[in-house]
Design a protein around this motif. Structure first.
Motif, short mmCIF file in Angstrom:
data_model
loop_
_atom_site.label_atom_id
_atom_site.label_comp_id
_atom_site.label_asym_id
_atom_site.label_seq_id
_atom_site.Cartn_x
_atom_site.Cartn_y
_atom_site.Cartn_z
N GLY A 62 27.37 -10.09 -0.69
CA GLY A 62 28.19 -10.57 -1.80
C GLY A 62 27.67 -11.89 -2.34
O GLY A 62 27.65 -12.13 -3.55
N SER A 63 27.22 -12.76 -1.44
CA SER A 63 26.65 -14.04 -1.85
C SER A 63 25.38 -13.84 -2.68
O SER A 63 25.18 -14.51 -3.70
N ALA A 64 24.53 -12.91 -2.26
CA ALA A 64 23.32 -12.61 -3.02
C ALA A 64 23.68 -12.09 -4.41
O ALA A 64 23.07 -12.47 -5.42
N THR A 65 24.69 -11.22 -4.47
CA THR A 65 25.12 -10.68 -5.76
C THR A 65 25.65 -11.79 -6.66
O THR A 65 25.33 -11.85 -7.86
N GLY A 66 26.46 -12.68 -6.10
CA GLY A 66 27.01 -13.78 -6.88
C GLY A 66 25.92 -14.68 -7.42
O GLY A 66 25.96 -15.11 -8.58
#
Length: 392
Positions: free
Chosen positions: A239-243
Motif C-alpha cells: 500500500g505504501s508503494a502504491t501511495g
C-alpha cells in the motif's frame, strides 16, 4: 525480552542522538561519503548480528545499526534533488523521481519482510543457523548498496566542498546543524511540515504498537498472530508503494502538493478511524477489515509523506538540505515517542479503539497544517533563504 528491549532502545537512542549531526555532516562533506559510510556500518552490523551468540554482541550490532540508520536519513533524497536541480534547474518537478524512489523503497521493504519471515523456514540447519539467514542476506544487500553508492552516485558540484581537513569539516558541522534547525523552526512552511511529521509519527507508532496484539487476538494465538502480522505488514508496504507511486497524480487531481497532502492525511485518519470502529469485530471479519484499513492507511500516509518531502526540499537550499530532512525525521520519531508513552497506557485503560481514536483525531487535525500553506521557494535562488531568515 528485557534484553531485546534494551537492544532496541539503544538502537533508537543512537539513531536519535546522531540524526542531526549526521545530516549536518552530509551537508558539509557531501551525500555520497555519508551514504557510503551508512552502507558500511549497516553491512558490519548485520554481519555481526548474524554471528552473535551473546547479549553484548547483539548490543554492539544495535549500536552499529543505529549509526547506519542516522547516516542514511536524508542524503539519498538530497543527492537526487541536488542532481535534478543541476540538470533541469531549480524549478524542476521533484515529485516523479521522489515517487519512484519511495515506491521502490516500499517494494523492497515488502520483499524484505517476506524474505525475512520465510528464509528461516527453508534454510537447512546444517548450512547455517536458520535465524541468522535474514541478517546474512541483509549484509550482502548492504554490500551491494555500498558498491552502488561508490560507483553510481557522482557527487553534484553544489554539494561538494573541495578538499578540506578533518578538523575543518568537524568545525563546520555544528554551524550547519544550527542553521538548519533555525531554518526548520523559523520558516512558516517548515514549521508546519515538522508538526505534520510529528503527527505521522503518532499514527505510525500507534499502528506498530497496537496491531500485533490486535491480530493475535483475532487469530487466536500469538504464533498465528505473528504470521498474520507478517502478511498484513507486507500488504502495508505494498500500500505504501502504491501511495508513493500515485502521489504525483493525487497532487495534480487535487490542484497542488498541499491539497494532495490534505487528501492523504484525511485518508490516513479515516483508515485509523476504521480500525477504531471495527475493534470490536472478531474472526475473519475483523482480520479482513484490519487488513484493508492497514493497506489504505499506508497508501494515504505515503501520499502525505512524499508530498511533504517535496515541499521540504523546495523550502531549503542545498547547504541545509540534509540537515532539515534529518530534522523532519527527528520530528517523526518524536511523535512516535509521545505515542509510545501515552497510547499504550490508554489502550490498557480504555481499550485499543480509544487509542486508535486519538491517533485518528491527531492525524485529521494535522491536515489543517496544509491549508493555505505558504509557497516554498527556498531551493531556488539564495535570496529566498535570506528573505525567510529576515522575516523569521
Amino acid at each position: 525480552m528485557a534484553q531485546i528491549g534494551l537492544v532496541v532502545t539503544v538502537f533508537a537512542i543512537v539513531t536519535v542522538g546522531l540524526e542531526l549531526p549526521t545530516g549536518g555532516l552530509a551537508d558539509v562533506v557531501g551525500r555520497r561519503v555519508v551514504l557510503a559510510a551508512s552502507a558500511a556500518f549497516l553491512m558490519a552490523a548485520l554481519a555481526l548480528i548474524s554471528m552473535s551468540t551473546t547479549f553484548w554482541m547483539f548490543l554492539v550490532g544495535g549500536v552499529l545499526k543505529g549509526v547506519a540508520r542516522a547516516l542514511s536519513s536524508g542524503p539519498a533524497a538530497s543527492w537526487y534533488v541536488d542532481t535534478l536541480h543541476r540538470l533541469e534547474g531549480p524549478d524542476a518537478d521533484l515529485k516523479p523521481g521522489l515517487a519512484r524512489g519511495g515506491a521502490m523503497g516500499s517494494v523492497a521493504l515488502c520483499a524484505g519482510v517476506l524474505a525475512g519471515g520465510g528464509l528461516p523456514l527453508v534454510v537447512p540447519p546444517e548450512l547455517m543457523f536458520p535465524l541468522a539467514a535474514p541478517s546474512r542476506v541483509g549484509a550482502v544487500a548492504a554490500a551491494v548498496l555500498l558498491v552502488v553508492v561508490l560507483f553510481a552516485l557522482p557527487e553534484p558540484p553544489v554539494a561538494a566542498g573541495g578538499r578540506r581537513s578533518l578538523a575543518g569539516v568537524l568545525r563546520e558541522v555544528p554551524a550547519t546543524v544550527t542553521a538548519g534547525v533555525g531554518l526548520a523552526v523559523g520558516g512558516p512552511v517548515l514549521r508546519r511540515l515538522m508538526l505534520a511529521a510529528a503527527s505521522s509519527g503518532v499514527v505510525l507508532i500507534s499502528i506498530e504498537l497496537l496491531t500485533p496484539g490486535r491480530l493475535a487476538e483475532l487469530a487466536g494465538t500469538a504464533e498465528q498472530g505473528g504470521m498474520a502480522y507478517a502478511a498484513v505488514a507486507a500488504l502495508g508496504f505494498a500500500g505504501s508503494a502504491t501511495g508513493s507511486a500515485l502521489a504525483p497524480r493525487v497532487a495534480r487531481l487535487t490542484g497542488g502538493s498541499a491539497r494532495g497532502a490534505i487528501a492523504g492525511s484525511v485518508l490516513t485518519a479515516l483508515s485509523v478511524g476504521a480500525l477504531a470502529a471495527t475493534a470490536g469485530l472478531g474472526g475473519a471479519a475483523g482480520l479482513l477489515t484490519a487488513g484493508v484499513a492497514y493497506v489504505v492507511l499506508f497508501a494515504g500516509s505515503s501520499v502525505t509523506s512524499l508530498l511533504g518531502l517535496e515541499m521540504t526540499h523546495k523550502a531549503v537550499t542545498a547547504a541545509q538540505r540534509t540537515t532539515v530532512t534529518s530534522a523532519t525525521s527527528l520530528s517523526l520519531q518524536s511523535g512516535g515517542i509521545v505515542a509510545n508513552l501515552t497510547l499504550g497506557a490508554l489502550a490498557t485503560q480504555a481499550g485499543v479503539a480509544a487509542a486508535w481514536g486519538v491517533a485518528a483525531t491527531v492525524m485529521l487535525a494535522s491536515a489543517l497544517l496544509f491549508v493555505r500553506m505558504p509557497v516554498a521557494t527556498g531551493s531556488s535562488p539564495a535570496r529566498a533563504l535570506r528573505a525567510r531568515s529576515g522575516s523569521g
